[in-house]
Design an enzyme around this catalytic site. Structure first.
Site, PDB file in Angstrom:
ATOM      1  N   HIS A 367     -10.071  -1.319   3.641  1.00 25.01           N
ATOM      2  CA  HIS A 367      -9.227  -1.634   2.675  1.00 25.01           C
ATOM      3  C   HIS A 367      -7.665  -3.307   1.980  1.00 25.01           C
ATOM      4  O   HIS A 367      -8.050  -3.553   0.776  1.00 25.01           O
ATOM      5  CB  HIS A 367      -7.094  -1.533   3.123  1.00 25.01           C
ATOM      6  CG  HIS A 367      -6.306  -1.263   2.284  1.00 25.01           C
ATOM      7  ND1 HIS A 367      -5.978   0.318   1.110  1.00 25.01           N
ATOM      8  CD2 HIS A 367      -5.022  -2.276   2.426  1.00 25.01           C
ATOM      9  CE1 HIS A 367      -5.083  -0.767   1.178  1.00 25.01           C
ATOM     10  NE2 HIS A 367      -4.320  -2.144   1.832  1.00 25.01           N
ATOM     11  N   GLU A 368      -8.214  -3.803   3.506  1.00 32.86           N
ATOM     12  CA  GLU A 368      -7.888  -5.391   2.558  1.00 32.86           C
ATOM     13  C   GLU A 368      -9.213  -5.912   2.074  1.00 32.86           C
ATOM     14  O   GLU A 368      -8.919  -7.225   0.649  1.00 32.86           O
ATOM     15  CB  GLU A 368      -8.067  -6.028   4.177  1.00 32.86           C
ATOM     16  CG  GLU A 368      -6.044  -5.416   4.779  1.00 32.86           C
ATOM     17  CD  GLU A 368      -5.343  -5.436   4.320  1.00 32.86           C
ATOM     18  OE1 GLU A 368      -5.326  -6.795   2.925  1.00 32.86           O
ATOM     19  OE2 GLU A 368      -4.297  -4.947   4.264  1.00 32.86           O
ATOM     20  N   HIS A 371      -8.978  -5.733  -1.452  1.00 33.19           N
ATOM     21  CA  HIS A 371      -7.668  -6.501  -3.195  1.00 33.19           C
ATOM     22  C   HIS A 371      -8.390  -8.349  -2.564  1.00 33.19           C
ATOM     23  O   HIS A 371      -8.654  -8.333  -3.973  1.00 33.19           O
ATOM     24  CB  HIS A 371      -7.123  -7.268  -1.674  1.00 33.19           C
ATOM     25  CG  HIS A 371      -5.796  -6.389  -1.198  1.00 33.19           C
ATOM     26  ND1 HIS A 371      -5.110  -5.351  -2.734  1.00 33.19           N
ATOM     27  CD2 HIS A 371      -5.071  -5.612  -0.332  1.00 33.19           C
ATOM     28  CE1 HIS A 371      -3.957  -4.848  -1.655  1.00 33.19           C
ATOM     29  NE2 HIS A 371      -3.875  -5.156  -0.598  1.00 33.19           N
ATOM     30  N   GLU A 395      -3.775  -1.735  -4.752  1.00 34.56           N
ATOM     31  CA  GLU A 395      -3.985  -1.264  -2.811  1.00 34.56           C
ATOM     32  C   GLU A 395      -5.081  -0.438  -3.006  1.00 34.56           C
ATOM     33  O   GLU A 395      -5.569   0.256  -2.759  1.00 34.56           O
ATOM     34  CB  GLU A 395      -2.778  -0.814  -2.529  1.00 34.56           C
ATOM     35  CG  GLU A 395      -1.788  -1.617  -2.738  1.00 34.56           C
ATOM     36  CD  GLU A 395      -1.076  -2.229  -1.760  1.00 34.56           C
ATOM     37  OE1 GLU A 395      -2.448  -2.682  -0.471  1.00 34.56           O
ATOM     38  OE2 GLU A 395      -0.946  -3.642  -1.608  1.00 34.56           O
ATOM     39  N   HIS A 497       7.962  -4.660   5.275  1.00 28.87           N
ATOM     40  CA  HIS A 497       8.058  -4.979   3.809  1.00 28.87           C
ATOM     41  C   HIS A 497       9.255  -4.576   3.414  1.00 28.87           C
ATOM     42  O   HIS A 497       9.390  -5.513   2.086  1.00 28.87           O
ATOM     43  CB  HIS A 497       7.462  -3.561   3.063  1.00 28.87           C
ATOM     44  CG  HIS A 497       5.692  -3.494   3.310  1.00 28.87           C
ATOM     45  ND1 HIS A 497       5.072  -3.496   4.848  1.00 28.87           N
ATOM     46  CD2 HIS A 497       4.149  -3.914   3.035  1.00 28.87           C
ATOM     47  CE1 HIS A 497       3.900  -2.859   4.850  1.00 28.87           C
ATOM     48  NE2 HIS A 497       3.530  -3.439   3.555  1.00 28.87           N
TER      49      HIS A 497
END
EC number: 3.4.15.1
Length: 611
Positions: A367-368, A371, A395, A497
């Site tokens: 996932h990261e 980015h 995302e 968040h």
């Protein structure tokens, strides 16, 4: 920079036509984009230093540089008012100026801006420094969220132990921030009005460039909710069987401390006690990763290999030299929440993650790295376009790869899954496991921002802010806290968040559009053929598909240079966000849940229905 701006603007006096003015404006954009990249690079460096090592000095330096940049952005805002950019013929020039006209928090007066930085730093620092005492040893009080508390929440099946850690964490991560959060909402609203928005909710939604976007999401969520209700009902049925009536009601909301996640945002950690076919082994390669000597470094190298196999960009050396891929053992406080960073230079991209060798972390790595791939693909764009088509796109990219990586097919390919027997029961188990992450997450993500929208819009009285939060969580997710919460508590900022002022709608959007991306990539790769059982969507592995990689390149390289429907169209020919691909992916599970709900009298709704 000021001399350069004055020189360019002076040229306007001798420009007698719109075409000449637009040429001057274009030159201004070229120069200001370079200046913005330089300033943002410096600010990102000090932010990285603070997030990697939370000290008073690093906080002071971060706030100092941020305040300087705020002044710079105010100068830019004044400069662009001298251009008649709304009349220009070039859509690209108009789009860049429109982006520059949004100054965000920099619009605040200097004193207010400084105060905002203070309250945000205080909330983020409070979250990072939470420590609780051991349930079985009250003298040991050094347990942090990551990794100690999260591991306990994930693995323990003792309701009292789970209740203890939940209460301890929420009391320390959320409640102390209330006064700071109230000031944050006040300053957020003031900033929004200075930017000609009604409130902070409108500011966040404006990033999606569609006045009907909120309504669209509500409609998509309503389409998906019946499947969520089925999953929720089945999980409650199984938890009731496991814990008994005194712990889990047959008809009420789910006690969130039993769901394997501090925020009940994903429930896959309790798959061992709620899977449809418990006699079938679940796909979890964590032990195999450890047995094979996996390290955080190897996990990232494998992620890099996946992107390269699709013909996408290789991680630059700067990434390996400057990233933090494991939790430092020097005792420092840092933000362990996994994050990817763009430093707005060529190839200077990094990840900060306290990586552990587990299957879940393996997926997080991908996932990261999604980015990072996005950063690399659009780094040729002007500064104002060096971001995602909308926040959700950023995302979604890595999550598409995570969907592929999590398939039995891919895990077998890389030698992590052995002797796996694929049959319908195993497939339902795997789909249910995925639903515990992907479907369960949707109402959680929606409420994180619906709650803050309500506060920004003044729709919740300040004296009822905490109750408003839990009402939303129960209404949308059907969960409840393990202990009574009152207005003496303040629980929303116990999510990183919320404490860190990160808009959360991006994750909801991501969890919808990632299935659209995945479906199209799988069809392009020849891994999914609709209505053919030999090529199901839920076992599609796009590893090695240069054709699928080209779809990503077409979209990612645009950055924010086009409205997001254009970027979506560049990927798969569609221009609207829908939940159809989600429904297609989970259709076999839906059919099974519908059948078992009738056979076992397992209800779907969480209110006023008996098993």
């Amino acid at each position: 920079m000021k001399l350069l701006v004055v020189t360019i603007l002076a040229g306007l006096a001798v420009c007698h036509g719109a075409t000449k003015e637009e040429i001057v404006a274009t030159e201004y954009l070229q120069n200001i984009n370079k200046e913005l990249a330089k300033h943002t690079n410096v600010e990102t460096e000090v932010s990285w230093a603070y997030a990697s090592n939370i000290t008073d000095e690093n906080e002071r330096l971060r706030n100092e540089i941020s305040a300087e940049n705020a002044k710079f952005l105010k100068e830019v805002a004044k400069d662009i008012q001298k251009f008649n950019w709304r009349t220009y013929g070039s859509a690209d020039v108009r789009r860049q100026f429109k982006s520059l006209s949004k100054t965000g928090y920099s619009a605040l007066p200097a004193e207010d801006y400084a105060e905002l930085l203070e309250v945000l730093s205080a909330m983020e620092s409070n979250f990072a420094k939470v420590r609780v005492c051991d349930y079985k040893n009250s003298a040991k009080c050094d347990l942090s969220l990551d990794p100690e508390i999260e591991e306990i929440i994930t693995k323990s099946r003792d309701p009292e132990e789970l209740k203890y850690y939940w209460t301890q964490f929420y009391d320390k991560a959320g409640t102390p921030t209330r006064s700071n959060f109230e000031k944050y909402v006040e300053l957020n609203t003031k900033s929004a009005k200075l930017n000609n928005f009604t409130d902070g909710a409108e500011v966040w939604l404006d990033e999606y460039e569609d006045a009907t976007f909120e309504d669209q999401l509500e409609a998509i969520f309503e389409d998906i909710k019946p499947l969520y209700d089925q999953v929720h009902g089945y999980v409650r049925y199984r938890l009731n069987k496991f814990y008994g009536d005194e712990v889990v009601s047959k008809t009420g909301p789910l006690p969130m401390h039993l769901l394997g996640n501090m925020w009940a945002q994903q429930w896959s950690s309790i798959a061992d006690i709620v899977s449809p076919f418990p006699e079938k082994p679940l796909v979890d390669v964590s032990d195999e990763m450890v047995a094979q000597g996996y390290t955080p470094l190897k996990m990232f190298q494998m992620g890099d290999d996946f992107f390269q196999s699709m013909g996408l960009k290789k991680l630059p050396q700067e990434f390996w030299d400057k990233s933090i891929l494991e939790k430092p053992d020097d005792g420092r406080d840092l933000v362990c929440h996994a994050s990817a960073w763009d430093f707005y230079l060529t190839d200077d991209v990094r990840i900060k993650q306290c990586t552990r060798v587990t299957q879940d972390q393996f997926f997080t790595v991908h996932h990261e790295m999604g980015h990072i791939q996005y950063f690399l693909q659009y780094q040729h764009q002007p500064f104002v376009y060096r971001t995602g088509a909308n926040p959700g796109f950023h995302e979604a990219v890595g999550d598409v790869l995570s969907l592929s990586v999590s398939t039995p097919k891919h895990l077998e390919r890389v030698g992590l899954l052995k002797n796996y027997v694929s049959d319908n029961e195993a497939r339902i188990n795997q789909l249910f496991l995925t639903a515990l992450d992907k479907i369960v997450f949707l109402p959680f993500a929606f409420t994180m921002d619906k709650y803050r929208w309500a506060l920004f819009r003044g729709q919740a009285d300040k004296s009822e802010w905490n109750c408003a939060f839990w009402k939303l969580r129960e209404e949308y997710s059907g969960i409840e806290p393990p202990v009574v919460r009152t207005e003496k508590d303040f629980d929303a900022p116990a999510k990183y968040h919320v404490s860190a002022d990160v808009e959360y709608l991006r994750y909801l959007v991501s969890f919808i559009i990632q299935f659209q991306f995945y479906k199209s990539a799988c069809i392009t790769a020849g891994e999914y053929v609709p209505n053919q059982t030999e090529y199901p969507l839920d076992n599609c592995d796009i590893y090695g598909s240069k054709e699928a990689g080209k779809l990503f390149e077409n979209m990612l390289s645009l950055g924010a240079s086009k409205p997001w429907p254009d970027a979506l169209e560049a990927f798969n020919g569609e221009r609207t966000m829908t939940g159809k691909a989600i429904a297609e992916y989970f259709e076999p599970l839906r059919v099974w849940l519908e059948a078992v709900a009738v056979e076992s009298l397992c209800h779907q709704r969480y209110k006023n229905v008996d098993l």
